[in-house]
Design a protein around this motif. Structure first.
Motif, PDB file in Angstrom:
ATOM      1  N   MET A 274     -11.504  13.023   0.256  1.00 20.21           N
ATOM      2  CA  MET A 274     -11.675  12.945   1.704  1.00 20.21           C
ATOM      3  C   MET A 274     -13.069  13.418   2.111  1.00 20.21           C
ATOM      4  SD  MET A 274      -9.546  15.080   4.599  1.00 20.21           S
ATOM      5  CE  MET A 274     -10.255  16.616   3.953  1.00 20.21           C
ATOM      6  N   VAL A 275     -13.495  14.559   1.569  1.00 21.99           N
ATOM      7  CA  VAL A 275     -14.813  15.113   1.912  1.00 21.99           C
ATOM      8  C   VAL A 275     -15.921  14.160   1.483  1.00 21.99           C
ATOM      9  CG1 VAL A 275     -16.450  16.962   1.355  1.00 21.99           C
ATOM     10  CG2 VAL A 275     -14.080  17.523   1.915  1.00 21.99           C
ATOM     11  N   THR A 276     -15.847  13.648   0.263  1.00 21.43           N
ATOM     12  CA  THR A 276     -16.913  12.759  -0.214  1.00 21.43           C
ATOM     13  C   THR A 276     -16.938  11.447   0.561  1.00 21.43           C
ATOM     14  OG1 THR A 276     -15.483  11.900  -1.990  1.00 21.43           O
ATOM     15  CG2 THR A 276     -16.922  13.758  -2.536  1.00 21.43           C
ATOM     16  N   THR A 277     -15.772  10.916   0.913  1.00 15.82           N
ATOM     17  CA  THR A 277     -15.720   9.654   1.652  1.00 15.82           C
ATOM     18  C   THR A 277     -16.347   9.793   3.034  1.00 15.82           C
ATOM     19  OG1 THR A 277     -13.747   8.899   0.485  1.00 15.82           O
ATOM     20  CG2 THR A 277     -14.185   7.902   2.634  1.00 15.82           C
ATOM     21  N   ILE A 278     -16.001  10.846   3.752  1.00 16.58           N
ATOM     22  CA  ILE A 278     -16.541  11.037   5.094  1.00 16.58           C
ATOM     23  C   ILE A 278     -18.055  11.242   5.039  1.00 16.58           C
ATOM     24  CG2 ILE A 278     -16.596  12.650   7.041  1.00 16.58           C
ATOM     25  CD1 ILE A 278     -14.277  10.663   7.083  1.00 16.58           C
ATOM     26  N   ALA A 279     -18.524  12.004   4.071  1.00 16.66           N
ATOM     27  CA  ALA A 279     -19.970  12.214   3.940  1.00 16.66           C
ATOM     28  C   ALA A 279     -20.692  10.910   3.635  1.00 16.66           C
ATOM     29  CB  ALA A 279     -20.252  13.241   2.848  1.00 16.66           C
ATOM     30  N   GLN A 280     -20.116  10.085   2.774  1.00 18.73           N
ATOM     31  CA  GLN A 280     -20.729   8.798   2.458  1.00 18.73           C
ATOM     32  C   GLN A 280     -20.726   7.868   3.667  1.00 18.73           C
ATOM     33  OE1 GLN A 280     -18.248   7.961  -0.891  1.00 18.73           O
ATOM     34  NE2 GLN A 280     -19.494   9.173  -2.302  1.00 18.73           N
ATOM     35  N   ASN A 281     -19.685   7.986   4.503  1.00 22.34           N
ATOM     36  CA  ASN A 281     -19.660   7.193   5.733  1.00 22.34           C
ATOM     37  C   ASN A 281     -20.789   7.594   6.679  1.00 22.34           C
ATOM     38  OD1 ASN A 281     -17.401   5.846   4.827  1.00 22.34           O
ATOM     39  ND2 ASN A 281     -15.961   6.914   6.143  1.00 22.34           N
ATOM     40  N   VAL A 282     -21.059   8.891   6.754  1.00 31.59           N
ATOM     41  CA  VAL A 282     -22.180   9.348   7.579  1.00 31.59           C
ATOM     42  C   VAL A 282     -23.491   8.815   7.012  1.00 31.59           C
ATOM     43  CG1 VAL A 282     -23.486  11.392   8.315  1.00 31.59           C
ATOM     44  CG2 VAL A 282     -20.994  11.382   8.468  1.00 31.59           C
ATOM     45  N   ALA A 283     -23.635   8.886   5.685  1.00 30.38           N
ATOM     46  CA  ALA A 283     -24.866   8.409   5.046  1.00 30.38           C
ATOM     47  C   ALA A 283     -25.094   6.924   5.286  1.00 30.38           C
ATOM     48  CB  ALA A 283     -24.818   8.706   3.551  1.00 30.38           C
ATOM     49  N   SER A 284     -24.010   6.151   5.301  1.00 31.71           N
ATOM     50  CA  SER A 284     -24.141   4.698   5.482  1.00 31.71           C
ATOM     51  C   SER A 284     -24.046   4.281   6.951  1.00 31.71           C
ATOM     52  CB  SER A 284     -23.049   3.977   4.684  1.00 31.71           C
ATOM     53  OG  SER A 284     -21.757   4.303   5.167  1.00 31.71           O
ATOM     54  N   ARG A 285     -23.939   5.268   7.840  1.00 33.24           N
ATOM     55  CA  ARG A 285     -23.825   5.037   9.271  1.00 33.24           C
ATOM     56  C   ARG A 285     -22.598   4.201   9.640  1.00 33.24           C
ATOM     57  NH1 ARG A 285     -29.555   3.248  11.547  1.00 33.24           N
ATOM     58  NH2 ARG A 285     -29.800   2.236   9.528  1.00 33.24           N
ATOM     59  N   THR A 286     -21.500   4.428   8.892  1.00 29.94           N
ATOM     60  CA  THR A 286     -20.217   3.793   9.209  1.00 29.94           C
ATOM     61  C   THR A 286     -19.192   4.818   9.678  1.00 29.94           C
ATOM     62  OG1 THR A 286     -19.515   3.948   6.882  1.00 29.94           O
ATOM     63  CG2 THR A 286     -20.599   1.900   7.587  1.00 29.94           C
ATOM     64  N   PHE A 287     -19.636   6.031   9.987  1.00 30.81           N
ATOM     65  CA  PHE A 287     -18.758   7.080  10.488  1.00 30.81           C
ATOM     66  C   PHE A 287     -18.147   6.642  11.815  1.00 30.81           C
ATOM     67  CE2 PHE A 287     -18.082  10.959  13.017  1.00 30.81           C
ATOM     68  CZ  PHE A 287     -17.331  11.734  12.144  1.00 30.81           C
ATOM     69  N   ALA A 288     -16.817   6.613  11.897  1.00 28.29           N
ATOM     70  CA  ALA A 288     -16.119   6.082  13.073  1.00 28.29           C
ATOM     71  C   ALA A 288     -15.723   7.209  14.022  1.00 28.29           C
ATOM     72  CB  ALA A 288     -14.894   5.284  12.643  1.00 28.29           C
ATOM     73  N   GLY A 289     -16.715   7.814  14.660  1.00 26.17           N
ATOM     74  CA  GLY A 289     -16.448   8.880  15.607  1.00 26.17           C
ATOM     75  C   GLY A 289     -15.604   8.412  16.773  1.00 26.17           C
ATOM     76  N   GLY A 290     -14.869   9.356  17.370  1.00 23.53           N
ATOM     77  CA  GLY A 290     -14.005   9.038  18.499  1.00 23.53           C
ATOM     78  C   GLY A 290     -12.664   8.463  18.095  1.00 23.53           C
ATOM     79  N   THR A 291     -12.321   8.541  16.786  1.00 20.94           N
ATOM     80  CA  THR A 291     -11.082   7.941  16.288  1.00 20.94           C
ATOM     81  C   THR A 291     -10.359   8.907  15.347  1.00 20.94           C
ATOM     82  OG1 THR A 291     -12.082   6.970  14.292  1.00 20.94           O
ATOM     83  CG2 THR A 291     -12.187   5.664  16.330  1.00 20.94           C
ATOM     84  N   GLU A 292      -9.168   8.475  14.943  1.00 23.91           N
ATOM     85  CA  GLU A 292      -8.409   9.163  13.894  1.00 23.91           C
ATOM     86  C   GLU A 292      -8.380   8.266  12.661  1.00 23.91           C
ATOM     87  OE1 GLU A 292      -4.297  11.455  14.082  1.00 23.91           O
ATOM     88  OE2 GLU A 292      -3.935   9.311  13.759  1.00 23.91           O
ATOM     89  N   TRP A 293      -8.877   8.766  11.552  1.00 24.35           N
ATOM     90  CA  TRP A 293      -8.835   8.041  10.278  1.00 24.35           C
ATOM     91  C   TRP A 293      -7.412   8.124   9.726  1.00 24.35           C
ATOM     92  CZ3 TRP A 293     -10.843  10.317   5.075  1.00 24.35           C
ATOM     93  CH2 TRP A 293     -10.823   9.318   4.083  1.00 24.35           C
ATOM     94  N   ARG A 294      -6.905   7.012   9.227  1.00 28.34           N
ATOM     95  CA  ARG A 294      -5.544   6.966   8.677  1.00 28.34           C
ATOM     96  C   ARG A 294      -5.575   6.356   7.274  1.00 28.34           C
ATOM     97  NH1 ARG A 294      -1.564   7.472  12.699  1.00 28.34           N
ATOM     98  NH2 ARG A 294      -0.114   6.232  11.470  1.00 28.34           N
ATOM     99  N   PRO A 295      -6.029   7.130   6.278  1.00 28.00           N
ATOM    100  CA  PRO A 295      -6.022   6.594   4.910  1.00 28.00           C
ATOM    101  C   PRO A 295      -4.592   6.370   4.425  1.00 28.00           C
ATOM    102  CG  PRO A 295      -6.509   8.938   4.896  1.00 28.00           C
ATOM    103  CD  PRO A 295      -6.515   8.515   6.321  1.00 28.00           C
TER     104      PRO A 295
END
Length: 343
Positions: A274-295
């Motif tokens: 979870m930690v690595t995925t979210i960090a990679q999303n920030v790095a790739s500018r695909t971080f979906a702020g304002g939402t709830e992630w549902r893996p």
């Protein structure tokens, strides 16, 4: 623990950040600069300690994996009390960290207040979305507790030898633990009709003796498989299962070493991933702020049995595991709507 920042430093740095945002209008621009000129910086905030063997340590493992990758800079603070959360979160934010992760529901209020003051940075809290409307740069996560509980109930029923009863031991008597209990019961009853699903919510996450007592009661009422979701209380539940010579399943981390002859498998939370995925999303500018992630549940929860792999073949047959995998896949694909079952 990081030093607290003076109110003077907080004010000046926050004003500077706001001035940048106002001047350039695009909140994504600072992150683009970061990608071009420096590593993505990630800070992990923990109310526990990194040696707890579970919740905090598994998330910290993910931070360590990031640290080993090129392009990431990491930092963390552990054992943060409620009174310190704001100053620690703002300290990292003032330092320009691209992503600040608050690990646990206790960080919700703090980061909801901090995030709007740093619109060019990202925030992530490892708990359910607390309200429909949240700042555009903060994200929450549904970690599939109820799907995991349903799966644990199904597996417990499948591997029961006597097919009389299996049991669940919970921690605090809160709504989420009650829903986990209901999901476990549903999993048991749907997997093996006729088997009883017993459950005890102890009211405490941190009392091993209550866990041992609960396990003894369940075993006395015919349970020959026990699953817990109760942290330290769960460690007592494992001890009680061993004393009663019944099968047990671990939770949150791989607990095989605690009961190598009785542990069928552990439902380990993939907090590192979870930690690595979210960090990679920030790095790739695909971080979906304002939402709830549902893996999906099979992404968020892993099955571990030490050196045995996913399960202990002395306690779980290949056929039983195959039947469970079919159910697990149905939960992951949401063909089984667990959340509807436990409302």
């Amino acid at each position: 623990m990081r030093d607290s920042w003076s109110s003077e430093k907080k004010t000046s740095r926050r004003a500077f950040t706001r001035a940048l945002v106002a001047a350039f209008t695009s909140s994504a621009l600072p992150r683009a600069w970061a990608g071009a000129n420096r590593p993505i910086s990630v800070a992990l905030l923990l109310s526990g300690v990194i040696t707890d063997g579970g919740w905090s340590q598994l998330a910290f493992d993910g931070l360590q994996k990031l640290k080993a990758q090129p392009g990431f800079k990491t930092a963390y603070s552990e054992n943060i009390g409620l009174a310190q959360m704001d100053s620690v979160a703002r300290g990292y934010s003032d330092d320009g960290f691209d992503l600040v992760i608050g690990h646990g529901v206790e960080f919700t209020s703090t980061l909801l207040e901090v995030a709007p003051d740093y619109p060019g940075q990202s925030y992530f809290v490892t708990t359910f979305l607390p309200q429909p409307d949240i700042p555009h740069n903060i994200m929450f996560v549904n970690m599939g507790y109820f799907g995991a509980s349903y799966g644990a109930g199904a597996l417990a029923a499948l591997i029961s030898e006597k097919k009389r009863a299996v049991g669940f031991i919970g921690g605090a008597d809160d709504p989420n633990q009650q829903r986990m209990k209901r999901a476990f019961v549903a999993g048991v009853e749907r997997a093996v009709p006729g088997i009883r699903a017993l459950a005890i919510i102890t009211g405490d996450y941190d009392n091993a003796s209550k866990g041992r007592e609960a396990a003894s009661i369940l075993i006395g009422n015919g349970a020959d498989v026990i699953w817990h979701a109760a942290d330290v209380t769960g460690l007592g539940a494992i001890q009680g299962a061993v004393a009663g010579n019944v099968k047990v399943m671990g939770c949150y981390s791989d607990q095989t070493a605690l009961a190598p002859h009785n542990m069928a498998t552990s439902f380990e939370m993939n907090l590192s991933g979870m930690v690595t995925t979210i960090a990679q999303n920030v790095a790739s500018r695909t971080f979906a702020g304002g939402t709830e992630w549902r893996p999906s549940v099979n992404r968020m929860w892993l099955h571990r049995a030490g050196s045995n792999g996913e399960y202990n073949p002395r306690l779980v047959s290949a056929g039983q595991w195959s039947a469970f995998q079919k159910i697990w896949g149905d939960i992951a694909s949401r063909r089984v709507d667990v959340e509807a079952l436990v409302k």
